[in-house]
Write an enzyme that holds these catalytic residues in place. Structure first.
Site, PDB file in Angstrom:
ATOM      1  N   GLY A  60       5.756   4.784  -8.506  1.00  0.00           N
ATOM      2  CA  GLY A  60       6.500   3.537  -8.722  1.00  0.00           C
ATOM      3  C   GLY A  60       5.546   2.359  -8.826  1.00  0.00           C
ATOM      4  O   GLY A  60       5.626   1.552  -9.762  1.00  0.00           O
ATOM      5  N   HIS A  61       4.609   2.267  -7.861  1.00  0.00           N
ATOM      6  CA  HIS A  61       3.615   1.176  -7.915  1.00  0.00           C
ATOM      7  C   HIS A  61       2.747   1.297  -9.174  1.00  0.00           C
ATOM      8  O   HIS A  61       2.402   0.284  -9.781  1.00  0.00           O
ATOM      9  CB  HIS A  61       2.684   1.231  -6.702  1.00  0.00           C
ATOM     10  CG  HIS A  61       3.361   1.022  -5.382  1.00  0.00           C
ATOM     11  ND1 HIS A  61       3.559   2.033  -4.483  1.00  0.00           N
ATOM     12  CD2 HIS A  61       3.877  -0.099  -4.823  1.00  0.00           C
ATOM     13  CE1 HIS A  61       4.168   1.547  -3.404  1.00  0.00           C
ATOM     14  NE2 HIS A  61       4.368   0.264  -3.589  1.00  0.00           N
TER      15      HIS A  61
ATOM     16  N   GLY B  48       0.817  -1.217   0.000  1.00  0.00           N
ATOM     17  CA  GLY B  48       0.000   0.000   0.000  1.00  0.00           C
ATOM     18  C   GLY B  48       0.844   1.258   0.000  1.00  0.00           C
ATOM     19  O   GLY B  48       2.027   1.221  -0.323  1.00  0.00           O
TER      20      GLY B  48
END
Ligand code: PAF
Length: 293
Positions: A35-36, A30
């Protein structure tokens, strides 16, 4: 986007799709950032269905680490996932039995250096949870960021050694405009810390440029980086150049891909970053060696 909070739910949701469609999986803890989102974008290109998990895995935090303080921003994360076209978001309350797991995985190699040296048991916690998640999601592809290069190397090895039917895909490090690698932990940085933290990137870049210019001696490359860290008053937890895949140490750059790694505490954050080092054959012939370790 469907949200599942239990193993039974995510299994039920994915079961009818599995025979007809491919699944790409992005496991996360989370506090999603660009980046995620780049991992999610890559997942969307690889497969028909994108599954993201959000679970802050207690097993990979040692006592005294930032498990309780680790940022939890589920509502914001869910909105980001929905907007990014994620199909399924898995957000379990826990993945372990009440009294903790009886069976865990252990990485016997690759995990005793770099982050593994200062975080004993960390990678065992990571591979245990990734294994559990893989068993639940049964993805065709799983995408991991290269910022956690050692994690990626260990997960690749786990999949190979345990013959797991999933393709591991690495994804480039996403950086802020000035070069700082994106990380959920960057939010711990004060303005002053943020400026200081840039030295990690600058030190890696300096090594990369020296290597490109023909420097092959690891000792010299490391001293270039050390000077930059010293000037920024950063004492690295490690500053290392290793074989990119086996993570063995090197004395000289050679044809085998090498990578430079830094970890350092800046303010309240423990930051890591890494970069590939090119082997430039032009200035002098290679007389390369790799340490036995
Ligand atoms: O990289 C991370 O965020 C975590 O280590 C992972 C892979 C989600 C396992 O908890």
């Amino acid at each position: 986007m469907r949200i599942a909070r239990t193993t039974a739910e995510i299994r039920r949701q994915l079961k009818p799709l599995r025979s007809r469609q491919t699944i790409a999986f992005v496991p996360t803890m989370g506090c999603l950032h660009a980046g995620h989102m780049s991992l999610i974008e890559k997942a969307g290109k690889l497969a028909d269905i994108v599954v993201v998990s959000i679970y802050v895995n207690p097993l990979q935090f040692a006592a005294g680490e930032d498990l309780d303080a680790y940022p939890r921003t589920f509502d914001k994360d869910a909105t980001l996932c929905r907007n990014a076209g994620v199909d399924f978001l898995f957000h379990p309350a826990t993945l372990y039995p009440k009294n903790g797991p009886t069976i865990t995985l252990k990485a016997t190699q690759l995990s005793d250096c770099l982050c593994g040296a200062s975080r004993p048991g960390h990678f065992d916690g990571v591979i245990t949870v990734v294994n559990i998640l893989f068993n639940m999601i049964q993805p065709d592809f799983a995408i991991f960021g290269e910022k956690d290069w050692q994690q990626l190397a260990i997960i690749r090895r786990m999949v190979e050694d345990l013959q797991m039917p999933v393709e591991i895909v690495g994804s480039d490090i996403i950086r802020e405009a000035d070069g700082l690698a994106m990380s959920s932990r960057n939010r711990y940085l004060s303005d002053a810390d943020r400026k200081q933290a840039l030295a990690l990137y600058q030190a890696l870049r300096a090594m990369q440029q020296s290597a490109l210019a023909g420097e092959k001696h690891v000792k010299t490359l490391k001293s270039v980086a050390q000077n930059i860290l010293d000037a920024a008053d950063i004492r690295p937890e490690y500053l290392d150049i290793r074989c990119a895949h086996s993570l063995t140490t090197k004395r000289m750059l050679n044809e085998q891909p090498a990578r430079a790694f830094i970890a350092a505490r800046v303010g309240k954050a423990r930051l890591i970053d890494n970069m590939p080092l090119a082997f430039n054959t032009t200035p002098e012939p290679a007389s390369c060696t790799e340490d036995s370790r």
